[in-house]
Design an enzyme around this catalytic site. Structure first.
Site, PDB file in Angstrom:
ATOM      1  N   LYS A  22     -67.424  46.707  30.146  1.00  0.00           N
ATOM      2  CA  LYS A  22     -67.839  46.763  31.176  1.00  0.00           C
ATOM      3  C   LYS A  22     -67.744  45.210  31.911  1.00  0.00           C
ATOM      4  O   LYS A  22     -67.720  44.455  31.169  1.00  0.00           O
ATOM      5  CB  LYS A  22     -69.420  46.961  31.324  1.00  0.00           C
ATOM      6  CG  LYS A  22     -69.797  47.468  32.809  1.00  0.00           C
ATOM      7  CD  LYS A  22     -69.381  48.981  33.007  1.00  0.00           C
ATOM      8  CE  LYS A  22     -69.984  49.499  34.299  1.00  0.00           C
ATOM      9  NZ  LYS A  22     -69.807  50.975  34.489  1.00  0.00           N
TER      10      LYS A  22
HETATM   11  P1  NAD Z   1     -71.853  53.267  45.575  1.00  0.00           P
HETATM   12  O1  NAD Z   1     -71.883  51.784  45.733  1.00  0.00           O
HETATM   13  O2  NAD Z   1     -70.808  54.138  46.153  1.00  0.00           O
HETATM   14  O3  NAD Z   1     -73.136  53.793  46.004  1.00  0.00           O
HETATM   15  C1  NAD Z   1     -74.333  53.450  45.577  1.00  0.00           C
HETATM   16  C2  NAD Z   1     -75.422  53.948  46.635  1.00  0.00           C
HETATM   17  O4  NAD Z   1     -76.936  53.572  46.238  1.00  0.00           O
HETATM   18  C3  NAD Z   1     -75.212  53.292  48.105  1.00  0.00           C
HETATM   19  O5  NAD Z   1     -75.301  54.555  49.154  1.00  0.00           O
HETATM   20  C4  NAD Z   1     -76.285  52.368  48.406  1.00  0.00           C
HETATM   21  O6  NAD Z   1     -76.824  52.171  49.594  1.00  0.00           O
HETATM   22  C5  NAD Z   1     -77.514  53.042  47.446  1.00  0.00           C
HETATM   23  N1  NAD Z   1     -78.313  51.999  47.188  1.00  0.00           N
HETATM   24  C6  NAD Z   1     -78.376  50.788  46.454  1.00  0.00           C
HETATM   25  N2  NAD Z   1     -79.545  50.350  46.432  1.00  0.00           N
HETATM   26  C7  NAD Z   1     -80.560  51.552  46.696  1.00  0.00           C
HETATM   27  C8  NAD Z   1     -81.696  51.544  46.582  1.00  0.00           C
HETATM   28  N3  NAD Z   1     -82.720  50.663  46.194  1.00  0.00           N
HETATM   29  N4  NAD Z   1     -82.401  52.611  46.870  1.00  0.00           N
HETATM   30  C9  NAD Z   1     -81.696  53.721  47.498  1.00  0.00           C
HETATM   31  N5  NAD Z   1     -80.157  53.660  47.499  1.00  0.00           N
HETATM   32  C10 NAD Z   1     -79.732  52.561  47.257  1.00  0.00           C
HETATM   33  O7  NAD Z   1     -72.041  53.306  43.920  1.00  0.00           O
HETATM   34  P2  NAD Z   1     -71.579  54.442  42.999  1.00  0.00           P
HETATM   35  O8  NAD Z   1     -70.193  54.391  42.513  1.00  0.00           O
HETATM   36  O9  NAD Z   1     -72.136  55.736  43.790  1.00  0.00           O
HETATM   37  O10 NAD Z   1     -72.556  54.273  41.694  1.00  0.00           O
HETATM   38  C11 NAD Z   1     -73.969  54.801  41.670  1.00  0.00           C
HETATM   39  C12 NAD Z   1     -74.439  54.501  40.295  1.00  0.00           C
HETATM   40  O11 NAD Z   1     -73.851  55.580  39.440  1.00  0.00           O
HETATM   41  C13 NAD Z   1     -74.306  53.509  39.507  1.00  0.00           C
HETATM   42  O12 NAD Z   1     -75.534  53.120  38.702  1.00  0.00           O
HETATM   43  C14 NAD Z   1     -72.935  53.581  38.690  1.00  0.00           C
HETATM   44  O13 NAD Z   1     -72.964  52.650  37.727  1.00  0.00           O
HETATM   45  C15 NAD Z   1     -73.069  55.014  38.312  1.00  0.00           C
HETATM   46  N6  NAD Z   1     -71.862  55.550  37.941  1.00  0.00           N
HETATM   47  C16 NAD Z   1     -70.927  55.444  38.942  1.00  0.00           C
HETATM   48  C17 NAD Z   1     -69.600  55.989  38.627  1.00  0.00           C
HETATM   49  C18 NAD Z   1     -68.437  56.231  39.585  1.00  0.00           C
HETATM   50  O14 NAD Z   1     -67.537  56.888  39.146  1.00  0.00           O
HETATM   51  N7  NAD Z   1     -68.617  55.961  40.900  1.00  0.00           N
HETATM   52  C19 NAD Z   1     -69.614  56.709  37.350  1.00  0.00           C
HETATM   53  C20 NAD Z   1     -70.759  56.541  36.213  1.00  0.00           C
HETATM   54  C21 NAD Z   1     -71.823  56.039  36.636  1.00  0.00           C
END
Ligand code: NAD
Length: 439
Positions: A129
């Protein structure tokens, strides 16, 4: 060290657990949270003490200073991290996040989670990471590009299709992956598509990668409902986070017949007991960036979303949102962890007592890692699959992983998280035993 150096199975005879779980501190420390789960699984596996020590330590941790020329002519130095937790089963695999609160502890935890996740879905990757401490919203596009390229060049010797393959994470996207691929390729003097995944499809990205994590989360929620003999049609779902993972999970769960009663993003939460219109929310966000101000639902607080009466809660935003402070108030029957590390170890115990069925992050959000693997395979083979093939193979892998975890949980009478850790740690440990310890 009793870590085997041959190909014989050196089943452990003794396990050393160095931590008293009752005095566990640091509920918010993601690495500690990960380790407390690791310890529990290692204890149940009766893991060899040598292997236990090896697997508790990241292979490599790199901290770099990243000087960037800002648009106003000043130079700002950012801090970047890249952690290779394990390359035992294959190249490191793991996203890069840009955020002002990124820390080495967080990156270490995320790299370890990637190791267990890749092993759980049985793809030939280790775990890694990266992160850069910055506020991407305060940087121009040109500044973001310079930051990405300089960070990439600072960790260039770690990266490579055979050594470490980044992907998008919070605040990084296809655009950022394209810059990383280009910077790496310029240094290598030839185009190396397989050095990152989550690239635009036009330059070697996989079809279906952008939707893969949310789609996988939907598959996990569906399998959980099936196991619990709960009808998916009409199941009420609350989704925290409306970004890549949350919005796509909401869209697909709605298509499966669920009623999405609540969603939130950083601007606030919305509620409609009759179900929100996810497509309409998506077009609102496209035009207004955030959910706040959406006129066709009631605004509610974050706590109300997390504790809403529903069948499935999908935390898909950030870490540590379900803690010992709010776990007792959770009324969802299933929690399907779209985000990495949304539930603390202390909260796990409370949820267990309440009988909440928690599909752990390393299973629920493994769809992204799985299709990243497909992308890497396609890049290396130079032969690209259609979307149907990608989705079919994703479905097959995730359903199998869910079944294996659920079977393990039943056999050992443990929850899904512990079972998932047991399965994945055992898979990494098995390869360690086969490879032996190079002295
Ligand atoms: P992203 O940046 O696209 O979306 C994050 C969302 O969470 C946004 O809508 C943001 O406004 C919201 N957010 C942030 N803080 C918040 C809070 N305190 N309360 C409510 N909403 C809040 O990110 P993503 O890619 O969707 O990732 C989200 C999670 O999923 C992370 O933990 C990431 O590590 C995990 N993840 C993502 C992927 C991927 O392929 N994108 C894969 C595995 C895990």
């Amino acid at each position: 060290m009793p870590h085997s150096s041959g190909t014989t199975d050196s089943r452990p005879t003794q396990t050393v657990i160095h931590r008293d779980k009752d005095t566990f501190l640091g509920e918010d420390n993601p690495f500690e949270a990960m380790m407390s789960r690791f310890d529990r699984a290692a204890e149940l596996l009766n893991l060899d003490p040598g292997l236990y020590s090896v697997l508790r330590h990241p292979e490599k941790q790199v901290i770099v200073s990243v000087p960037v020329l800002l648009d106003n002519g000043e130079v700002q130095v950012f801090t970047g991290y890249r952690v290779l937790y394990s390359t035992t089963r294959g190249p490191g695999k793991g996203g890069i996040r840009f955020a002002s609160n990124v820390s080495l502890e967080e990156v270490k935890a995320l790299a370890a989670w990637m190791t267990w996740k890749c092993a759980l879905v049985n793809i030939p990757f280790g775990g890694s990471k990266g992160g850069v401490v910055c506020d991407p919203n305060s940087l121009s596009n040109a500044e973001l590009e310079r930051l990405t390229r300089r960070y990439t060049s600072s960790i260039l010797e770690i990266l490579g299709p055979d050594s470490d393959v980044p992907a998008p994470d919070i605040n990084t996207n296809e655009r950022v992956m394209a810059w990383i691929m280009d910077t790496y390729s310029m240094h290598k003097r030839h185009t190396v598509t397989a050095v990152v995944t989550g690239k635009p499809v036009e330059m070697g990205g996989s079809r279906g990668r952008r939707e893969a994590t949310g789609r996988g989360c939907t598959i996990a929620a569906r399998e959980a409902m099936r196991r619990r003999e709960m009808p998916i049609h009409g199941a009420r779902v609350a989704v925290q986070g409306f970004g890549n993972v949350g919005s796509i999970a909401a869209k697909h769960l709605e298509r499966e017949g669920c009623s999405i009663i609540s969603v939130s993003d950083v601007s606030g939460a919305l509620y409609d007991e009759n179900g929100l219109d996810v497509e309409d929310l998506l077009s609102w966000v496209q035009n207004h960036r955030f959910l706040s101000g959406y006129p066709k639902a009631d605004p509610i607080g974050e706590h109300e979303l997390l504790t809403a009466e529903c069948e499935v809660l999908v935390p898909a935003a950030i870490e540590n949102v379900i803690t010992s402070k709010n776990a007792a108030d959770i009324r969802a029957k299933i929690i399907c962890e779209g985000a990495n590390g949304p539930t603390t170890a202390n909260a796990d115990r409370i949820l267990d007592e309440q009988g909440v069925y928690v599909v752990p992050d390393i299973l629920a959000n493994a769809g992204g890692a799985t299709v990243s693997y497909f992308e890497w395979v396609q890049d290396r083979g130079g032969y690209f699959w259609d979307l149907e093939t990608v989705n079919l193979r994703l479905e097959r892998i995730l359903v199998q992983a869910f079944d294996e975890v659920a079977t393990m949980a039943e056999r050992h009478n443990v929850n899904l998280r512990t079972a998932a850790y047991m399965l994945s740690i055992e898979r990494v440990a098995a390869v360690h035993r086969l490879r032996g310890l190079y002295a």
